[in-house]
Design an enzyme around this catalytic site. Structure first.
Site, mmCIF file in Angstrom:
data_model
loop_
_atom_site.group_PDB
_atom_site.id
_atom_site.type_symbol
_atom_site.label_atom_id
_atom_site.label_comp_id
_atom_site.label_asym_id
_atom_site.label_seq_id
_atom_site.Cartn_x
_atom_site.Cartn_y
_atom_site.Cartn_z
ATOM 1 N N SER A 25 0.790 -1.227 0.000
ATOM 2 C CA SER A 25 0.000 0.000 0.000
ATOM 3 C C SER A 25 0.826 1.283 0.000
ATOM 4 O O SER A 25 2.044 1.272 0.021
ATOM 5 C CB SER A 25 -0.980 0.034 1.177
ATOM 6 O OG SER A 25 -0.281 0.234 2.389
ATOM 7 N N TYR A 58 -2.952 0.360 -3.191
ATOM 8 C CA TYR A 58 -4.156 0.879 -2.547
ATOM 9 C C TYR A 58 -3.738 1.795 -1.404
ATOM 10 O O TYR A 58 -2.594 1.760 -0.946
ATOM 11 C CB TYR A 58 -5.060 -0.259 -2.050
ATOM 12 C CG TYR A 58 -4.425 -1.107 -0.986
ATOM 13 C CD1 TYR A 58 -4.625 -0.824 0.368
ATOM 14 C CD2 TYR A 58 -3.604 -2.184 -1.314
ATOM 15 C CE1 TYR A 58 -4.028 -1.599 1.355
ATOM 16 C CE2 TYR A 58 -3.011 -2.957 -0.338
ATOM 17 C CZ TYR A 58 -3.219 -2.658 0.991
ATOM 18 O OH TYR A 58 -2.620 -3.412 1.960
#
Length: 127
Positions: A25, A58
């Site tokens: 991430s 993400y």
């Protein structure tokens, strides 16, 4: 039919950390996320201005007003602390929706403080 459009962009953010040992991430200051209209766990594309790397990951929320932009896990190998990056998210819209849609474009300084917030991006108008 739908097409993919730019939804949100944080332009020229400075990488504050690259944490190889974290589980994937990008961590983004929650204040920047809110202003750029980016949600936690939303898929984003990252473009490193310094080395040309492009990749997807993400988002996880970082501390508000911390200025944190931290690439985690394998993505940490794609950047270095101090690199300038562009963070973009996209949405799918019908042609009619797309013709009425404007993205959120957030410009930040070297410390990831907001310099400008717009709902457009035109060639030659904004650096």
């Amino acid at each position: 039919m739908t097409i993919t459009m730019l939804k949100s962009k944080i332009h020229r953010a400075t990488v504050t950390e690259a944490n190889l040992n974290y589980v994937g991430s990008i961590t983004i200051d929650k204040y920047l996320m809110d202003k750029a209209n980016i949600l936690e766990y939303e898929k984003v594309q990252i473009v490193d201005i310094d080395n040309g790397n492009r990749f997807e990951t993400y988002v996880i929320a970082g501390e508000k007003h911390s200025g944190v932009i931290c690439l985690n896990g394998a993505a940490a190998r794609m950047v270095q602390k101090g690199d300038k990056i562009i963070i973009m998210s996209y949405c799918s819209l019908t042609i009619d929706e797309a013709n009425k849609f404007n993205p959120t474009v957030l410009f930040v300084d070297n410390k990831n403080n907001i310099e400008k917030l717009t709902n457009y991006e035109k060639h030659g108008e904004i650096i």
